[in-house]
Design a protein around this motif. Structure first.
Motif, mmCIF file in Angstrom:
data_model
loop_
_atom_site.group_PDB
_atom_site.id
_atom_site.type_symbol
_atom_site.label_atom_id
_atom_site.label_comp_id
_atom_site.label_asym_id
_atom_site.label_seq_id
_atom_site.Cartn_x
_atom_site.Cartn_y
_atom_site.Cartn_z
ATOM 1 N N GLY A 195 0.809 -1.224 0.000
ATOM 2 C CA GLY A 195 0.000 0.000 0.000
ATOM 3 C C GLY A 195 0.835 1.264 0.000
ATOM 4 O O GLY A 195 0.306 2.373 -0.054
ATOM 5 N N GLY A 196 2.153 1.111 0.047
ATOM 6 C CA GLY A 196 3.034 2.275 -0.003
ATOM 7 C C GLY A 196 2.951 3.130 1.240
ATOM 8 O O GLY A 196 2.164 2.866 2.163
ATOM 9 N N LYS A 203 12.950 3.949 -2.788
ATOM 10 C CA LYS A 203 14.095 4.871 -2.866
ATOM 11 C C LYS A 203 15.353 4.176 -2.343
ATOM 12 O O LYS A 203 16.233 3.837 -3.122
HETATM 13 C C1 LIG Z 1 8.413 11.293 1.935
HETATM 14 C C2 LIG Z 1 7.392 10.526 1.146
HETATM 15 N N1 LIG Z 1 6.274 10.083 1.756
HETATM 16 C C3 LIG Z 1 5.333 9.398 1.091
HETATM 17 C C4 LIG Z 1 5.459 9.112 -0.248
HETATM 18 C C5 LIG Z 1 4.365 8.335 -0.944
HETATM 19 O O1 LIG Z 1 4.833 7.062 -1.150
HETATM 20 P P1 LIG Z 1 3.975 5.934 -1.907
HETATM 21 O O2 LIG Z 1 3.965 6.316 -3.339
HETATM 22 O O3 LIG Z 1 4.779 4.695 -1.614
HETATM 23 O O4 LIG Z 1 2.625 5.890 -1.304
HETATM 24 C C6 LIG Z 1 6.590 9.539 -0.927
HETATM 25 C C7 LIG Z 1 6.733 9.225 -2.370
HETATM 26 O O5 LIG Z 1 7.594 9.625 -3.062
HETATM 27 C C8 LIG Z 1 7.583 10.270 -0.213
HETATM 28 O O6 LIG Z 1 8.689 10.705 -0.838
#
Ligand SMILES: Cc1ncc(COP(=O)(O)O)c(C=O)c1O
Length: 358
Positions: free
Chosen positions: A73-74, A194
């Motif tokens: 889910g990121g 990353k």
């Molecule tokens: C600091 C930070 N938080 C949250 C996110 C969102 O991540 P995701 O795309 O995995 O939901 C990013 C995405 O680049 C990010 O750099």
């Protein structure tokens, strides 16, 4: 031919890791199958998964009393899962707003509880607050901040003291870039794409006493206690991403762990900022003490040259230097996998471009 890839995420992975994955792709662990084609519950994968967790714990020196979760889910899912797992609907939660990603986290948390903004560095978002500038509610279920703002190129050089409230950090863009004292945090989360591995995986480190009281309507696959109880195998995990993360952890260990990579990262960022500062042609707008070691944002004194800069950089094998669409300008993301040679090539290109246009 490999280029120097300055993308913010998904970002460059270590070439050695990609080569190993290539070599093992068709026949992983002498099983005659790819790691993508086998059961996550089989002995071989379970062993690799456990080893990845052990290596991550070693790299971050995670103290006893923390769970390490491999979720999906990121980081964006965590914007909701943190309040759902750590707060009641009538709770107050404190957020520090240093830019785009803290803003997103605040917006999502506000759907689940009352958000108190302890500091807001807007509208410019080119600095982080000092400890003295943090104004906490005094009754927060937790305090959330974003140690590195990927878009603005703004990074905390200190860990805020949140008092008695658990400190929650979105470390998506600077996890594993330098040693941290995990004991200072109640919860750390990071999207993998990353410094950890391919997209599709999100790592969560959480203090054990904070789990077990998720809201009743929290989906089980997103309940930290349920995920922890099943060793992150409550359902099918992103096995390939988990395997790749394990290779990246081994790569980091072989490079002197986080102390080693921190030195490497400090040197890379210092050279790039020095190149920007020593010229009137390039400009970085972030307060010196808040400059990110991972995402170096910069502008041209003559913005009409942006497109040409990007085109010529591409021709020189320097890819993805365009700033985020909401920020404009240029950005070099120089995560762990960016070699020193990439910085040398970029700095030389910048000098050459300046000579041609100054
Ligand atoms: C600091 C930070 N938080 C949250 C996110 C969102 O991540 P995701 O795309 O995995 O939901 C990013 C995405 O680049 C990010 O750099």
């Amino acid at each position: 031919m490999r280029v120097f890839n300055f993308a913010a995420g998904p970002a460059a992975l270590p070439t050695e890791v990609l080569e190993q994955a290539r070599d093992e792709l068709l026949d992983w662990n002498h099983g005659g199958m790819s790691v993508m084609e086998i059961s996550h519950r089989g002995k071989a994968f379970m062993r690799a998964a456990a080893e990845a967790e052990a290596d991550l714990r070693e790299l971050l020196a995670v103290p006893a009393g923390y769970k390490v979760l491999f979720m999906q889910g990121g980081a964006s899912a965590q914007f909701a899962l943190v309040p759902m797992n750590l707060s009641a609907p009538d709770a107050t939660v404190d957020y520090i707003n240093t830019g785009h990603w803290s803003g997103k986290a605040i917006h999502e948390a506000a759907r689940y509880c009352r958000v108190h903004v302890a500091a807001d560095c807007g509208p410019a978002y080119t600095a982080v607050p000092t400890q003295a500038q943090l104004s906490f509610s005094g009754r927060a279920a937790y305090v959330h901040y974003t140690p590195n703002e990927t878009i603005g190129g703004v990074e905390f050089s200190y860990v805020p003291d949140a008092g008695d409230a658990p400190l929650v950090a979105d470390m998506s863009s600077n996890i594993l870039s330098r040693p941290i004292d995990v004991a200072r945090f109640g919860l750390i989360y990071a999207g993998a794409q990353k410094n950890i591995g391919p997209a599709g995986l999100c790592i969560v480190l959480v203090r054990e006493d904070l789990i077990g009281s998720a809201r009743a309507d929290t989906p089980r696959v997103f309940d930290y206690a349920a995920v922890a109880a099943e060793d992150s195998m409550l359902n099918t995990p992103p096995t390939f991403a988990w395997y790749m993360a394990g290779l990246v952890f081994k790569w980091l260990k072989a490079r002197g762990g986080l102390a080693g990579i921190a030195e490497h990262n400090r040197g890379k960022a210092a050279r790039l900022y020095a190149a920007i500062d020593s010229s009137g042609f390039y400009r970085n707008e972030v307060a010196t003490e808040a400059r990110s070691r991972m995402n170096v944002t910069f502008h041209l004194a003559r913005p009409e040259l942006n497109e040409e800069f990007l085109r010529r950089a591409e021709d020189a094998g320097l890819k993805n230097l365009k700033g985020h669409r909401i920020a404009g300008g240029l950005r070099a993301s120089i995560y762990n996998a960016m070699p020193a040679e990439g910085i040398t090539a970029l700095v030389e290109f910048m000098r050459e471009f300046e000579r041609a246009h100054a």
